[in-house]
Design an enzyme around this catalytic site. Structure first.
Site, PDB file in Angstrom:
ATOM      1  N   TYR A  63       0.263 -16.371   8.828  1.00  0.00           N
ATOM      2  CA  TYR A  63      -0.598 -15.771   7.816  1.00  0.00           C
ATOM      3  C   TYR A  63      -2.034 -16.187   8.123  1.00  0.00           C
ATOM      4  O   TYR A  63      -2.431 -17.329   7.897  1.00  0.00           O
ATOM      5  CB  TYR A  63      -0.221 -16.254   6.415  1.00  0.00           C
ATOM      6  CG  TYR A  63       1.131 -15.803   5.915  1.00  0.00           C
ATOM      7  CD1 TYR A  63       1.809 -14.740   6.496  1.00  0.00           C
ATOM      8  CD2 TYR A  63       1.737 -16.458   4.846  1.00  0.00           C
ATOM      9  CE1 TYR A  63       3.044 -14.337   6.022  1.00  0.00           C
ATOM     10  CE2 TYR A  63       2.982 -16.051   4.363  1.00  0.00           C
ATOM     11  CZ  TYR A  63       3.629 -15.003   4.956  1.00  0.00           C
ATOM     12  OH  TYR A  63       4.858 -14.606   4.481  1.00  0.00           O
ATOM     13  N   PHE A 213       7.901  -9.409  -1.959  1.00  0.00           N
ATOM     14  CA  PHE A 213       7.413  -8.178  -2.582  1.00  0.00           C
ATOM     15  C   PHE A 213       8.164  -7.913  -3.888  1.00  0.00           C
ATOM     16  O   PHE A 213       8.693  -6.812  -4.104  1.00  0.00           O
ATOM     17  CB  PHE A 213       7.535  -6.976  -1.640  1.00  0.00           C
ATOM     18  CG  PHE A 213       6.596  -7.018  -0.474  1.00  0.00           C
ATOM     19  CD1 PHE A 213       5.409  -7.725  -0.533  1.00  0.00           C
ATOM     20  CD2 PHE A 213       6.907  -6.350   0.699  1.00  0.00           C
ATOM     21  CE1 PHE A 213       4.541  -7.773   0.549  1.00  0.00           C
ATOM     22  CE2 PHE A 213       6.051  -6.387   1.791  1.00  0.00           C
ATOM     23  CZ  PHE A 213       4.866  -7.095   1.712  1.00  0.00           C
ATOM     24  N   PRO A 214       8.253  -8.915  -4.788  1.00  0.00           N
ATOM     25  CA  PRO A 214       8.999  -8.720  -6.042  1.00  0.00           C
ATOM     26  C   PRO A 214       8.376  -7.668  -6.938  1.00  0.00           C
ATOM     27  O   PRO A 214       9.018  -7.190  -7.865  1.00  0.00           O
ATOM     28  CB  PRO A 214       8.948 -10.101  -6.693  1.00  0.00           C
ATOM     29  CG  PRO A 214       7.704 -10.726  -6.160  1.00  0.00           C
ATOM     30  CD  PRO A 214       7.603 -10.233  -4.739  1.00  0.00           C
ATOM     31  N   LEU A 215       7.127  -7.292  -6.655  1.00  0.00           N
ATOM     32  CA  LEU A 215       6.448  -6.280  -7.462  1.00  0.00           C
ATOM     33  C   LEU A 215       6.302  -4.969  -6.691  1.00  0.00           C
ATOM     34  O   LEU A 215       5.526  -4.103  -7.072  1.00  0.00           O
ATOM     35  CB  LEU A 215       5.075  -6.786  -7.913  1.00  0.00           C
ATOM     36  CG  LEU A 215       5.098  -8.134  -8.618  1.00  0.00           C
ATOM     37  CD1 LEU A 215       3.694  -8.625  -8.902  1.00  0.00           C
ATOM     38  CD2 LEU A 215       5.896  -8.048  -9.906  1.00  0.00           C
ATOM     39  N   GLY A 216       7.021  -4.857  -5.569  1.00  0.00           N
ATOM     40  CA  GLY A 216       6.969  -3.632  -4.797  1.00  0.00           C
ATOM     41  C   GLY A 216       5.862  -3.618  -3.768  1.00  0.00           C
ATOM     42  O   GLY A 216       5.618  -2.614  -3.114  1.00  0.00           O
ATOM     43  N   GLY A 217       5.174  -4.712  -3.574  1.00  0.00           N
ATOM     44  CA  GLY A 217       4.053  -4.764  -2.654  1.00  0.00           C
ATOM     45  C   GLY A 217       2.892  -5.465  -3.326  1.00  0.00           C
ATOM     46  O   GLY A 217       3.069  -6.382  -4.109  1.00  0.00           O
ATOM     47  N   PHE A 218       1.691  -5.009  -3.047  1.00  0.00           N
ATOM     48  CA  PHE A 218       0.514  -5.649  -3.615  1.00  0.00           C
ATOM     49  C   PHE A 218       0.119  -5.048  -4.957  1.00  0.00           C
ATOM     50  O   PHE A 218      -0.839  -5.491  -5.582  1.00  0.00           O
ATOM     51  CB  PHE A 218      -0.659  -5.565  -2.635  1.00  0.00           C
ATOM     52  CG  PHE A 218      -0.416  -6.348  -1.379  1.00  0.00           C
ATOM     53  CD1 PHE A 218      -0.106  -5.706  -0.202  1.00  0.00           C
ATOM     54  CD2 PHE A 218      -0.454  -7.724  -1.401  1.00  0.00           C
ATOM     55  CE1 PHE A 218       0.141  -6.427   0.944  1.00  0.00           C
ATOM     56  CE2 PHE A 218      -0.221  -8.460  -0.260  1.00  0.00           C
ATOM     57  CZ  PHE A 218       0.085  -7.806   0.928  1.00  0.00           C
ATOM     58  N   PRO A 220       1.902  -3.288  -8.797  1.00  0.00           N
ATOM     59  CA  PRO A 220       3.168  -3.224  -9.551  1.00  0.00           C
ATOM     60  C   PRO A 220       3.982  -1.997  -9.175  1.00  0.00           C
ATOM     61  O   PRO A 220       3.458  -0.982  -8.718  1.00  0.00           O
ATOM     62  CB  PRO A 220       2.712  -3.146 -11.007  1.00  0.00           C
ATOM     63  CG  PRO A 220       1.321  -3.663 -11.003  1.00  0.00           C
ATOM     64  CD  PRO A 220       0.740  -3.299  -9.670  1.00  0.00           C
TER      65      PRO A 220
END
Length: 295
Positions: A63, A213-218, A220
């Site tokens: 990263y 990615f618990p929120l679908g990416g960056f 919501p």
């Protein structure tokens, strides 16, 4: 002060950790490449996470590269005794920020040594081997070579526990034939639920599952149903998505990431959100078409 103890605790390697953790990926620059615009704010976010009770941080030396690990060391070293840092290996970055496989014994050894040096550690608590067979998602294929290399580094005392990332259930089972798997880290969220069966299988073995990615990416997950549930219970869509994961299975550990203090507080406060059964039923419908489980 946000209190995340309501999230409960679960096993990670040799430790019991709070189920609400923190992911450091977004502390790097755009595209997870280069330094952040505001390094001082990045360090403050890390400190605020620890102050709130976070005791496991997810990171990697690719990263940036090196950026997030250096920020973690600057902000938190010497580390609190209760803090456990989880890193991952198997990739490197080209000069434009592209992601390239780095799975040879020499590359994996160098990656572990780089993580140790940049984090200021003598041994890494947990190292996840990320499959690069397909960078977009789990794909079948042997991971025996790189897994064996990491087992040898563990024998040398450089690694305490090993995990897997971006893998199938078959790859988990194959790795377990030669070594203990401390955790599995795959993409999973309300709308993408291909790992439902794997989560349940790991739960029977007391192995944590860590969704990235618990929120679908960056941003919501985009769902009218999610927005409507959030409005009814006076929470944000992100909080609802995180709370759903916490209630999905007790072996799920969360590592939502952000470079914003306000978003950090919002994410961590999801630990205190108990979704009513009626709302859970609505949310469960969002990912029904994707809930087929890994094989």
């Amino acid at each position: 002060m946000i209190n995340i103890s309501a999230a409960g605790r679960y096993t990670l390697g040799a430790w019991q950790v709070c189920r609400m953790g923190y992911g450091a990926m977004q502390l790097a620059g755009p595209g997870v490449f280069g330094p952040p615009k505001d390094p001082a704010m990045a360090r403050r976010v890390l400190q605020a996470a620890i102050e709130a009770g976070v005791d496991h941080i997810d990171t990697s030396d690719f990263y940036g590269p090196h950026v997030t690990n250096q920020l973690i060391r600057e902000a938190l070293h010497p580390y609190p005794d209760q803090l456990h840092i989880v890193t991952k290996v198997s990739a490197r970055r080209d000069e434009k920020g592209g992601w390239l496989p780095a799975l040879s014994p020499e590359e994996l050894t160098r990656a572990v040594e780089d993580n140790l040096r940049h984090l200021g550690l003598e041994a890494l608590d947990v190292v996840n081997l990320r499959s690069m067979i397909d960078t977009h998602g789990p794909a079948e294929g042997s991971l025996e070579g790189p897994w064996t290399t990491l087992l040898e580094l563990k024998e040398r005392g450089l690694i305490r526990h090993l995990g897997l990332s971006n893998v199938t259930a078959t790859q988990v089972r194959e790795a377990q034939k030669s070594g203990e798997v401390a955790c599995v880290q795959n993409q999973y969220n309300l709308a993408r639920r291909l790992d439902d069966a794997l989560i349940d299988e790991l739960a029977t073995q007391n192995i944590p599952y860590v969704p990235f990615f618990p929120l679908g990416g960056f941003t919501p997950l985009q769902s009218d149903a999610l927005d409507e549930v959030a409005a009814r219970i006076e929470a944000t869509p992100m909080q609802v998505a995180l709370a759903w994961l916490l209630q999905r299975s007790p072996n799920i550990l969360l590592i939502p990431g952000t470079a914003s203090l306000s978003h950090l507080e919002e994410n961590l406060d999801a630990a205190n959100l108990l979704l009513p059964h009626a709302e859970l039923a609505v949310l469960d419908q969002i990912g029904q078409g994707e809930a087929h489980g890994s094989a």
